[in-house]
Motif scaffolding. Sequence first.
Motif, short mmCIF file in Angstrom:
data_model
loop_
_atom_site.label_atom_id
_atom_site.label_comp_id
_atom_site.label_asym_id
_atom_site.label_seq_id
_atom_site.Cartn_x
_atom_site.Cartn_y
_atom_site.Cartn_z
N UNK A 38 -64.69 73.65 -16.18
CA UNK A 38 -64.99 73.45 -14.75
C UNK A 38 -64.39 72.13 -14.29
N UNK A 39 -64.37 71.16 -15.20
CA UNK A 39 -63.72 69.87 -14.95
C UNK A 39 -62.83 69.53 -16.14
N UNK A 40 -61.79 68.74 -15.92
CA UNK A 40 -60.84 68.47 -17.01
C UNK A 40 -61.30 67.33 -17.92
N UNK A 41 -62.53 67.38 -18.37
CA UNK A 41 -63.05 66.35 -19.26
C UNK A 41 -64.24 66.95 -20.02
N UNK A 42 -64.53 66.42 -21.18
CA UNK A 42 -65.66 66.88 -21.99
C UNK A 42 -66.58 65.68 -22.20
N UNK A 43 -67.89 65.88 -21.99
CA UNK A 43 -68.79 64.73 -22.18
C UNK A 43 -69.78 65.02 -23.31
N UNK A 44 -70.96 65.53 -22.97
CA UNK A 44 -72.01 65.75 -23.97
C UNK A 44 -72.89 66.89 -23.51
N UNK A 45 -73.70 67.43 -24.41
CA UNK A 45 -74.48 68.62 -24.08
C UNK A 45 -75.97 68.42 -24.21
N UNK A 46 -76.68 69.53 -24.52
CA UNK A 46 -78.14 69.50 -24.46
C UNK A 46 -78.80 68.87 -25.67
N UNK A 47 -78.14 68.84 -26.83
CA UNK A 47 -78.84 68.27 -27.99
C UNK A 47 -78.99 66.76 -27.81
N UNK A 48 -77.99 66.13 -27.22
CA UNK A 48 -78.11 64.69 -26.95
C UNK A 48 -79.16 64.45 -25.86
N UNK A 49 -79.25 65.38 -24.89
CA UNK A 49 -80.29 65.25 -23.84
C UNK A 49 -81.68 65.21 -24.48
N UNK A 50 -81.90 66.08 -25.45
CA UNK A 50 -83.21 66.12 -26.11
C UNK A 50 -83.50 64.79 -26.80
N UNK A 51 -82.51 64.25 -27.47
CA UNK A 51 -82.68 62.95 -28.13
C UNK A 51 -83.00 61.87 -27.08
N UNK A 52 -82.28 61.90 -25.97
CA UNK A 52 -82.51 60.92 -24.91
C UNK A 52 -83.95 61.02 -24.41
N UNK A 53 -84.43 62.27 -24.23
CA UNK A 53 -85.77 62.47 -23.67
C UNK A 53 -86.86 61.89 -24.58
N UNK A 54 -86.53 61.72 -25.86
CA UNK A 54 -87.52 61.20 -26.81
C UNK A 54 -87.62 59.68 -26.78
N UNK A 55 -86.65 59.02 -26.18
CA UNK A 55 -86.71 57.55 -26.17
C UNK A 55 -86.96 56.98 -24.77
N UNK A 62 -80.06 66.03 -14.57
CA UNK A 62 -78.96 66.65 -15.33
C UNK A 62 -77.97 67.30 -14.37
N UNK A 63 -76.74 66.81 -14.39
CA UNK A 63 -75.68 67.29 -13.49
C UNK A 63 -74.73 68.16 -14.31
N UNK A 64 -74.84 69.47 -14.11
CA UNK A 64 -74.02 70.41 -14.89
C UNK A 64 -72.67 70.63 -14.22
N UNK A 65 -71.61 70.11 -14.82
CA UNK A 65 -70.25 70.39 -14.34
C UNK A 65 -69.63 71.35 -15.34
N UNK A 77 -83.21 73.26 -20.01
CA UNK A 77 -84.64 73.32 -19.70
C UNK A 77 -85.43 72.93 -20.96
N UNK A 78 -85.05 73.50 -22.09
CA UNK A 78 -85.76 73.24 -23.35
C UNK A 78 -85.48 71.85 -23.91
N UNK A 79 -84.52 71.17 -23.36
CA UNK A 79 -84.20 69.81 -23.82
C UNK A 79 -84.78 68.77 -22.87
N UNK A 80 -85.77 69.18 -22.08
CA UNK A 80 -86.59 68.27 -21.26
C UNK A 80 -85.91 67.70 -20.02
N UNK A 81 -85.00 68.46 -19.43
CA UNK A 81 -84.46 68.04 -18.13
C UNK A 81 -85.60 67.99 -17.12
N UNK A 82 -85.58 66.97 -16.24
CA UNK A 82 -86.55 66.93 -15.13
C UNK A 82 -86.00 67.69 -13.93
N UNK A 83 -84.70 67.59 -13.77
CA UNK A 83 -83.98 68.20 -12.64
C UNK A 83 -82.68 68.77 -13.19
N UNK A 84 -82.33 69.98 -12.77
CA UNK A 84 -81.03 70.55 -13.14
C UNK A 84 -80.26 70.81 -11.86
#
Length: 213
Positions: A38-55, A62-65, A77-84
């Motif tokens: 969708x965009x010409x770049x790769x960042x990070x996904x949901x497993x890192x989001x889950x780790x972030x939510x724990x700290x 969460x801005x899905x591009x 959703x399962x990785x604790x996003x507050x907003x998608x």
Amino acid sequence: MVKVAPSLLSANFAYLKEEINAIKAADWIHYDVMDGHFVPNISFGYSILKDVSKVTDMYLDVHLMITDPAKYVDNFINSNASLIVFHYEAVAEDKINELIAHIKEHDVEVGLSIKPDTPVEVLKPFLNELDVVLVMSVEPGFGGQKFNSAAVDKIAQLATLRKENNYHYLIEVDGGINESTSKLCNDAGVDVLVAGSYVFGSDDYTKAIESLK
Ligand code: DX5
Ligand code: ZN
């Protein structure tokens, strides 16, 4: 007062926990997911989001591009996003309501985003259902780009539409936000300022965050 949402895209990922602890003066954490399609770049996904939510207890914006948000939304959703927030341009017109409803059913807030060339009008059928409208002030894909001032008019339009119709969404702007462009957006009635390189590129994150309010 306007909320500030530092974008983790510009953080140093070798020190992610420290970076998160250093933005406590902010209101939300903005989490940019990019798929290289969708965009010409790769960042990070949901497993890192889950780790972030724990700290952190901060609100996770969460801005899905990504090309097919419906396919991956449950993972976020399962990785604790507050907003998608997903992109209007990424989903067929007749599938947008379904995806909005799905996110809400899981008690996660929902937003729609438009790229700089997409007019506010396309969002009209969905505005009543949205918690956030995210106006892109750069082409999505990279941090550190120049602010496109067409976003200012869109913010003002969305503020007017909200007032006229009693909608409840927050207006968020993303891309090229700094001390001067934030003022233009604040004057137009923005509620949430995303800032990546301006915050994480500064020597004092707290000072940078406060300078936007
Ligand atoms: C761009 C992303 C932005 C980006 C903003 O595609 O959606 O959130 O991180 O970065 P700055 O604030 O550096 O323009
Ligand atoms: Zn973003």
